[in-house]
Design a protein around this motif. Structure first.
Motif, PDB file in Angstrom:
ATOM      1  N   LYS A  40       6.411  -4.281   6.543  1.00  0.00           N
ATOM      2  CA  LYS A  40       7.265  -3.132   6.826  1.00  0.00           C
ATOM      3  C   LYS A  40       6.505  -1.846   6.517  1.00  0.00           C
ATOM      4  O   LYS A  40       5.776  -1.770   5.532  1.00  0.00           O
ATOM      5  N   VAL A  41       6.718  -0.823   7.364  1.00  0.00           N
ATOM      6  CA  VAL A  41       6.060   0.478   7.225  1.00  0.00           C
ATOM      7  C   VAL A  41       7.130   1.563   7.225  1.00  0.00           C
ATOM      8  O   VAL A  41       7.893   1.675   8.182  1.00  0.00           O
ATOM      9  N   THR A  42       7.196   2.353   6.143  1.00  0.00           N
ATOM     10  CA  THR A  42       8.138   3.469   6.048  1.00  0.00           C
ATOM     11  C   THR A  42       7.470   4.592   5.249  1.00  0.00           C
ATOM     12  O   THR A  42       6.321   4.480   4.845  1.00  0.00           O
ATOM     13  N   ASN A  43       8.249   5.628   4.957  1.00  0.00           N
ATOM     14  CA  ASN A  43       7.799   6.608   3.974  1.00  0.00           C
ATOM     15  C   ASN A  43       8.247   6.114   2.592  1.00  0.00           C
ATOM     16  O   ASN A  43       8.860   5.045   2.482  1.00  0.00           O
ATOM     17  N   LEU A  44       7.939   6.854   1.540  1.00  0.00           N
ATOM     18  CA  LEU A  44       8.273   6.397   0.184  1.00  0.00           C
ATOM     19  C   LEU A  44       9.776   6.327  -0.072  1.00  0.00           C
ATOM     20  O   LEU A  44      10.209   5.677  -1.022  1.00  0.00           O
ATOM     21  N   LEU A  75      -3.269   8.933  11.303  1.00  0.00           N
ATOM     22  CA  LEU A  75      -3.918   8.431  12.514  1.00  0.00           C
ATOM     23  C   LEU A  75      -4.973   7.376  12.206  1.00  0.00           C
ATOM     24  O   LEU A  75      -5.137   6.413  12.950  1.00  0.00           O
ATOM     25  N   SER A  76      -5.677   7.534  11.082  1.00  0.00           N
ATOM     26  CA  SER A  76      -6.730   6.583  10.737  1.00  0.00           C
ATOM     27  C   SER A  76      -6.173   5.213  10.359  1.00  0.00           C
ATOM     28  O   SER A  76      -6.909   4.236  10.328  1.00  0.00           O
ATOM     29  N   SER A  77      -4.880   5.143  10.080  1.00  0.00           N
ATOM     30  CA  SER A  77      -4.282   3.873   9.676  1.00  0.00           C
ATOM     31  C   SER A  77      -3.371   3.273  10.740  1.00  0.00           C
ATOM     32  O   SER A  77      -2.684   2.284  10.489  1.00  0.00           O
ATOM     33  N   ALA A  78      -3.363   3.836  11.934  1.00  0.00           N
ATOM     34  CA  ALA A  78      -2.449   3.382  12.991  1.00  0.00           C
ATOM     35  C   ALA A  78      -2.639   1.904  13.322  1.00  0.00           C
ATOM     36  O   ALA A  78      -1.670   1.149  13.425  1.00  0.00           O
ATOM     37  N   ALA A  79      -3.874   1.462  13.496  1.00  0.00           N
ATOM     38  CA  ALA A  79      -4.129   0.057  13.829  1.00  0.00           C
ATOM     39  C   ALA A  79      -3.724  -0.851  12.669  1.00  0.00           C
ATOM     40  O   ALA A  79      -3.145  -1.923  12.884  1.00  0.00           O
ATOM     41  N   GLY A  80      -3.996  -0.421  11.435  1.00  0.00           N
ATOM     42  CA  GLY A  80      -3.632  -1.217  10.273  1.00  0.00           C
ATOM     43  C   GLY A  80      -2.125  -1.365  10.130  1.00  0.00           C
ATOM     44  O   GLY A  80      -1.630  -2.434   9.758  1.00  0.00           O
ATOM     45  N   VAL A 125       0.868  -1.172   0.000  1.00  0.00           N
ATOM     46  CA  VAL A 125       0.000   0.000   0.000  1.00  0.00           C
ATOM     47  C   VAL A 125       0.904   1.220   0.000  1.00  0.00           C
ATOM     48  O   VAL A 125       1.924   1.231   0.687  1.00  0.00           O
ATOM     49  N   LEU A 126       0.538   2.242  -0.772  1.00  0.00           N
ATOM     50  CA  LEU A 126       1.305   3.476  -0.674  1.00  0.00           C
ATOM     51  C   LEU A 126       0.374   4.664  -0.695  1.00  0.00           C
ATOM     52  O   LEU A 126      -0.719   4.612  -1.243  1.00  0.00           O
ATOM     53  N   ASN A 127       0.824   5.714  -0.029  1.00  0.00           N
ATOM     54  CA  ASN A 127       0.100   6.971   0.009  1.00  0.00           C
ATOM     55  C   ASN A 127       1.110   8.064  -0.314  1.00  0.00           C
ATOM     56  O   ASN A 127       1.998   8.344   0.483  1.00  0.00           O
ATOM     57  N   THR A 130       4.733  10.685   3.795  1.00  0.00           N
ATOM     58  CA  THR A 130       4.173   9.716   2.862  1.00  0.00           C
ATOM     59  C   THR A 130       4.162   8.348   3.536  1.00  0.00           C
ATOM     60  O   THR A 130       4.729   8.178   4.617  1.00  0.00           O
ATOM     61  N   LEU A 131       3.536   7.371   2.889  1.00  0.00           N
ATOM     62  CA  LEU A 131       3.393   6.056   3.506  1.00  0.00           C
ATOM     63  C   LEU A 131       3.660   4.962   2.486  1.00  0.00           C
ATOM     64  O   LEU A 131       3.093   4.972   1.394  1.00  0.00           O
TER      65      LEU A 131
END
Length: 98
Positions: A65-69, A50-55, A41-43, A79-80
């Motif tokens: 893994k969760v980082t910026n682009l 905040l709306s994606s914290a649980a995800g 997933v990317l943003n 970015t996400l």
């Protein structure tokens, strides 16, 4: 953030991925990534997320893994990029144009 930023990222990914989808629900996208239904997933638009914290936690607990682009730790507004973890480095390199 302008539409050209989104198009730039898409142009780098399209030749290397099976498909891109716009789901518009961060919670659903991240749950699907955590469950293995999608690989990432990317943003492109910077946000607090905040709306994606649980995800994001679900993805990390599943080995993703969760980082910026840029592949760096996310800042407050950033970015996400979320992946299953196995493809994260390759996706970051595609986005960077390497």
């Amino acid at each position: 953030m302008q539409i050209k930023d989104v198009i730039d990222v898409e142009e780098k990914l399209v030749p290397n991925v099976r498909g891109l989808r716009l789901i518009v629900s961060a919670a659903l996208e991240l749950a699907w990534c955590a469950s293995g239904k999608i690989d990432g997933v990317l943003n492109v638009k910077p946000s607090i997320g905040l709306s994606s914290a649980a995800g994001k936690l679900l993805v990390q607990e599943a080995g993703g893994k969760v980082t910026n682009l840029k592949g760096m730790k996310r800042q407050n507004i950033d970015t996400l990029l979320v992946t299953n973890g196995r493809i994260h480095i390759q996706v970051v390199e595609m986005i960077k144009g390497k």
